[in-house]
Design an enzyme around this catalytic site. Structure first.
Site, PDB file in Angstrom:
ATOM      1  CG  HIS A  97      -2.253  -0.679   0.629  1.00  0.00           C
ATOM      2  ND1 HIS A  97      -2.140  -1.866  -0.520  1.00  0.00           N
ATOM      3  CD2 HIS A  97      -3.955  -0.599   1.266  1.00  0.00           C
ATOM      4  CE1 HIS A  97      -2.871  -2.290  -0.303  1.00  0.00           C
ATOM      5  NE2 HIS A  97      -4.043  -1.485   0.376  1.00  0.00           N
ATOM      6  CG  ASP A 166      -6.194   8.540   8.826  1.00  0.00           C
ATOM      7  OD1 ASP A 166      -5.636   8.987  10.050  1.00  0.00           O
ATOM      8  OD2 ASP A 166      -5.813   9.582   8.013  1.00  0.00           O
ATOM      9  CD  GLU A 279      -6.478  12.193  11.133  1.00  0.00           C
ATOM     10  OE1 GLU A 279      -6.835  12.355   9.885  1.00  0.00           O
ATOM     11  OE2 GLU A 279      -5.693  11.308  11.160  1.00  0.00           O
TER      12      GLU A 279
HETATM   13  P1  FAD Z   1       4.073  -1.989   1.810  1.00  0.00           P
HETATM   14  O1  FAD Z   1       3.903  -0.975   1.311  1.00  0.00           O
HETATM   15  O2  FAD Z   1       4.308  -3.609   1.505  1.00  0.00           O
HETATM   16  O3  FAD Z   1       5.663  -1.912   2.354  1.00  0.00           O
HETATM   17  C1  FAD Z   1       6.439  -0.485   2.710  1.00  0.00           C
HETATM   18  C2  FAD Z   1       7.877  -0.646   2.553  1.00  0.00           C
HETATM   19  O4  FAD Z   1       7.958  -1.220   4.360  1.00  0.00           O
HETATM   20  C3  FAD Z   1       8.664  -1.460   1.573  1.00  0.00           C
HETATM   21  O5  FAD Z   1       9.410  -0.385   1.815  1.00  0.00           O
HETATM   22  C4  FAD Z   1       8.855  -2.628   2.671  1.00  0.00           C
HETATM   23  O6  FAD Z   1       9.887  -3.643   1.503  1.00  0.00           O
HETATM   24  C5  FAD Z   1       9.034  -2.713   3.662  1.00  0.00           C
HETATM   25  N1  FAD Z   1       8.160  -3.284   4.519  1.00  0.00           N
HETATM   26  C6  FAD Z   1       7.155  -4.196   4.334  1.00  0.00           C
HETATM   27  N2  FAD Z   1       6.515  -4.942   5.408  1.00  0.00           N
HETATM   28  C7  FAD Z   1       8.339  -4.924   6.010  1.00  0.00           C
HETATM   29  C8  FAD Z   1       8.959  -5.738   7.284  1.00  0.00           C
HETATM   30  N3  FAD Z   1       8.251  -6.132   8.032  1.00  0.00           N
HETATM   31  N4  FAD Z   1       9.962  -5.368   7.773  1.00  0.00           N
HETATM   32  C9  FAD Z   1      11.087  -4.770   7.157  1.00  0.00           C
HETATM   33  N5  FAD Z   1      10.421  -3.611   5.796  1.00  0.00           N
HETATM   34  C10 FAD Z   1       8.688  -3.706   5.694  1.00  0.00           C
HETATM   35  N6  FAD Z   1       0.771   5.612   6.774  1.00  0.00           N
HETATM   36  C11 FAD Z   1       0.601   5.998   8.352  1.00  0.00           C
HETATM   37  O7  FAD Z   1       1.139   6.550   9.260  1.00  0.00           O
HETATM   38  N7  FAD Z   1      -0.972   7.027   8.528  1.00  0.00           N
HETATM   39  C12 FAD Z   1      -2.238   6.885   8.078  1.00  0.00           C
HETATM   40  O8  FAD Z   1      -2.776   7.189   8.143  1.00  0.00           O
HETATM   41  C13 FAD Z   1      -1.983   6.477   6.355  1.00  0.00           C
HETATM   42  N8  FAD Z   1      -3.144   6.030   6.032  1.00  0.00           N
HETATM   43  C14 FAD Z   1      -3.279   5.883   4.865  1.00  0.00           C
HETATM   44  C15 FAD Z   1      -4.081   5.456   4.116  1.00  0.00           C
HETATM   45  C16 FAD Z   1      -4.405   4.242   2.174  1.00  0.00           C
HETATM   46  C17 FAD Z   1      -5.472   4.491   1.936  1.00  0.00           C
HETATM   47  C18 FAD Z   1      -2.819   3.912   2.726  1.00  0.00           C
HETATM   48  C19 FAD Z   1      -3.258   3.340   1.491  1.00  0.00           C
HETATM   49  C20 FAD Z   1      -1.718   3.835   2.872  1.00  0.00           C
HETATM   50  C21 FAD Z   1      -1.729   4.714   4.994  1.00  0.00           C
HETATM   51  N9  FAD Z   1      -0.779   5.425   4.952  1.00  0.00           N
HETATM   52  C22 FAD Z   1      -0.669   5.599   6.042  1.00  0.00           C
HETATM   53  C23 FAD Z   1       0.727   4.930   4.649  1.00  0.00           C
HETATM   54  C24 FAD Z   1       1.353   3.440   5.033  1.00  0.00           C
HETATM   55  O9  FAD Z   1       1.186   3.295   6.151  1.00  0.00           O
HETATM   56  C25 FAD Z   1       2.269   2.539   4.199  1.00  0.00           C
HETATM   57  O10 FAD Z   1       2.165   2.499   2.628  1.00  0.00           O
HETATM   58  C26 FAD Z   1       2.683   1.193   4.616  1.00  0.00           C
HETATM   59  O11 FAD Z   1       3.685   1.523   4.174  1.00  0.00           O
HETATM   60  C27 FAD Z   1       1.764   0.214   4.132  1.00  0.00           C
HETATM   61  O12 FAD Z   1       1.863  -0.977   5.138  1.00  0.00           O
HETATM   62  P2  FAD Z   1       1.958  -1.916   3.480  1.00  0.00           P
HETATM   63  O13 FAD Z   1       1.602  -3.353   4.382  1.00  0.00           O
HETATM   64  O14 FAD Z   1       0.923  -1.755   3.101  1.00  0.00           O
HETATM   65  O15 FAD Z   1       2.926  -1.958   3.237  1.00  0.00           O
END
Ligand code: FAD
Length: 518
Positions: A97, A166, A279
């Site tokens: 994400h 969020d 917020e």
């Molecule tokens: P990924 O997108 O899969 O990974 C992100 C990064 O982290 C990559 O570099 C990956 O290699 C690395 N990574 C993933 N898992 C691990 C692990 N276990 N160990 C080490 N590295 C790892 N963020 C906020 O802070 N606050 C918010 O309110 C918020 N709202 C959001 C709302 C939406 C609709 C979306 C799409 C995103 C939002 N985000 C928010 C952003 C979100 O926190 C980041 O995009 C986060 O990286 C998403 O987690 P993921 O599991 O999809 O990670």
């Protein structure tokens, strides 16, 4: 499409050969051992899913996708990759994400599908709640777990994390690699400030446990570390007694300075007379008649005309938690809390909701957007931290000068304050050098053909800030050059680089961040 890497083709050929003649394994030192190859997938569908993210602006096909069941599997993969003479890349993928390719690798690497950890066991079996300990209550949570599942598992015991994001359908590991911010950050700090311990596999393939007292350098590296130092497999997360319901309030302002001074005064109060969440967002259009809107139908025409008159209406959003013990006093508490605020007369709207309904609010939007085919579209997002001293310039130059002037209504725009002293300086996260700063989220969406144009607005926002000397820091950062990264990290750069050489000296991990692999 990326050209296939010849080196990997050799490995692949060896792999195919080994599949048929495993006894030849010792003769091919570069072939994946069976314990690894059994968990690799190469089919088109798997590769395609791992080749993009929520942003839908970057695409890279990995060589393969790895499906670990245990941390031991992840360690085996990293150790093997570490020993290869040619460095190959590894990216943990939580939910993918992120929006600019941070969880992707190209043909020179393997994506680790974190959600397969735990295998066929019940999904939440990797969330274990401890109710009493000298630290206070906590949950040991697999890094692949979604925050929504953490919420479900912990509330069953009358507990829940104190600091949220969020959107709860993202993984614990993915958010801790950034920071994890929301409307509770002003009080509890980001999610990375509410972690007691981590299990990790470093870029050398070592399995380690770390905390503020055990391997502290590694612990602080990983928090906000953009996946650069190791793959987190477990996090110990602080818990507190959970509320069950919330009073959810939105108040409308036409004056930016009244809006932000009320935000700041509210977050500065004693917790007994402060919101539990705060917020702010911009309202740029409201089509009256929307039954699913936060705003009651009879009030929508008034709000709509306010928006037409002022171009932007600022919405202060706050929440007061309560439970069965405080249900009789919460209305009075809310009245006291809101007394004296300078929102527009009659423009206060209150909803009563369950704690989960409130926390999982973005998922409600997700369901609606998916139904309209508007969820899986490009998301040229930018997120900034803006120092308080420059928010008036930011309002006139960005909110008025870019967002309103260009009529950018396709997106969500967030603006809310937090305190620097709630962030731990030792983590890898980067924030502005001012006591109070604001999170500014430009959560734009676009069509598949015009995302570059929409992305251009984000670049213009950054350009405006640079020219106006507003020292913003990017949250969920994205840069294309080392110089920009050095500038982003500022005085933290040398430590960040040093930690990289300690924990991932071959630069295997999360190359999609483009920090050490630009
Ligand atoms: P990924 O997108 O899969 O990974 C992100 C990064 O982290 C990559 O570099 C990956 O290699 C690395 N990574 C993933 N898992 C691990 C692990 N276990 N160990 C080490 N590295 C790892 N963020 C906020 O802070 N606050 C918010 O309110 C918020 N709202 C959001 C709302 C939406 C609709 C979306 C799409 C995103 C939002 N985000 C928010 C952003 C979100 O926190 C980041 O995009 C986060 O990286 C998403 O987690 P993921 O599991 O999809 O990670």
């Amino acid at each position: 499409m990326d050209a296939p890497n010849p080196f990997l083709l050799i490995i692949f050929t060896c792999f195919l050969f080994l599949q048929n003649a495993p006894f030849f394994g010792v003769a091919f030192s570069v072939a994946f051992p069976k314990a690894i190859s059994d968990k690799l997938k190469y089919d088109l569908q798997t590769i395609s899913l791992a080749s993009k993210d929520y942003g839908l602006m970057v695409q890279h096909n990995p060589y393969a996708v790895f499906f670990p069941v245990t941390g031991h599997d992840v360690a085996g993969l990293i150790r093997f990759m570490y020993m290869l003479p040619v460095p190959l890349h590894i990216a943990a993928r939580g939910q993918g994400h992120c929006v600019r390719g941070q969880a992707l690798v190209d043909q020179n690497g393997v994506v680790v599908n974190m959600t397969s950890l735990g295998g066929l066991r019940q999904k939440t079996s990797r969330i274990v709640v401890t109710t009493t300990s000298p630290l206070g209550p906590y949950a040991d949570v697999g890094a692949e777990q979604l925050w929504i599942d953490v919420l479900h598992a912990t509330t069953q015991k009358g507990l829940s994390p104190v600091s949220w994001v969020d959107y709860l359908h993202i993984t614990v590991g993915g958010t801790l690699s950034n920071a994890g911010i929301s409307g509770q950050t002003f009080r509890f700090g980001p999610q990375i400030n509410n972690v007691y311990e981590l299990d990790v596999i470093t870029g050398k393939g070592e399995s380690l446990t770390c905390s503020p007292t055990n391997n502290p350098e590694l612990f602080y590296s990983l928090l906000g570390g953009l996946g650069q130092f190791g793959i987190i497999t477990r996090a110990r997360i602080a818990l507190a007694p959970t509320p069950t319901r919330v009073k959810w309030v939105r108040m409308l302002y036409t004056n930016f300075s009244s809006f932000t001074s009320d935000q700041e005064s509210l977050i500065s109060r004693d917790p007994s007379n402060a919101p539990d969440y705060l917020e702010g967002l911009l309202l740029l259009q409201l089509n009256a008649g929307d039954k699913s809107s936060f705003y009651p139908l009879p009030d929508q025409p008034k709000i709509s005309s306010l928006v037409s008159q002022y171009g932007i209406v600022y919405v202060l959003e706050l929440v007061k938690y309560y439970d069965q013990h405080s249900s009789s006093s919460v209305d009075q508490e809310l009245e006291t809390l809101l007394g004296g605020l300078k929102f527009e007369a009659g423009m206060k709207f209150v909803k009563d909701a369950s704690y989960e309904e409130f926390l999982d609010r973005v998922h409600t939007d997700e369901v609606a957007l998916r139904a309209l085919g508007l969820w899986e579209v490009p998301h040229p997002w930018i997120n900034l931290f803006v120092p308080k001293s420059r928010i008036a310039d930011f309002d006139s130059g960005v909110f008025r000068g870019i967002i309103q002037k260009r009529n950018l209504t396709s997106g969500v725009f967030l603006f809310y304050p937090m305190f620097k002293n709630k962030w731990d300086e030792r983590t890898s996260a980067v924030i502005p050098d001012e006591e109070v700063f604001y999170a500014a989220g430009f959560l734009l969406s676009s069509g598949f053909k015009d995302w570059e144009t929409v992305d251009g607005h984000g670049r213009d926002i950054l350009k405006f800030c640079e020219e106006a000397g507003i020292e913003v820091k990017q949250y969920l950062p994205h840069f294309e050059t080392e110089k920009d990264w050095i500038n982003h990290f500022g005085r933290k750069w040398s430590v960040f680089r040093q930690r990289k050489s300690m924990f991932d000296p071959k630069h295997l991990l999360s190359p999609g961040q483009k920090i050490f692999n630009v």
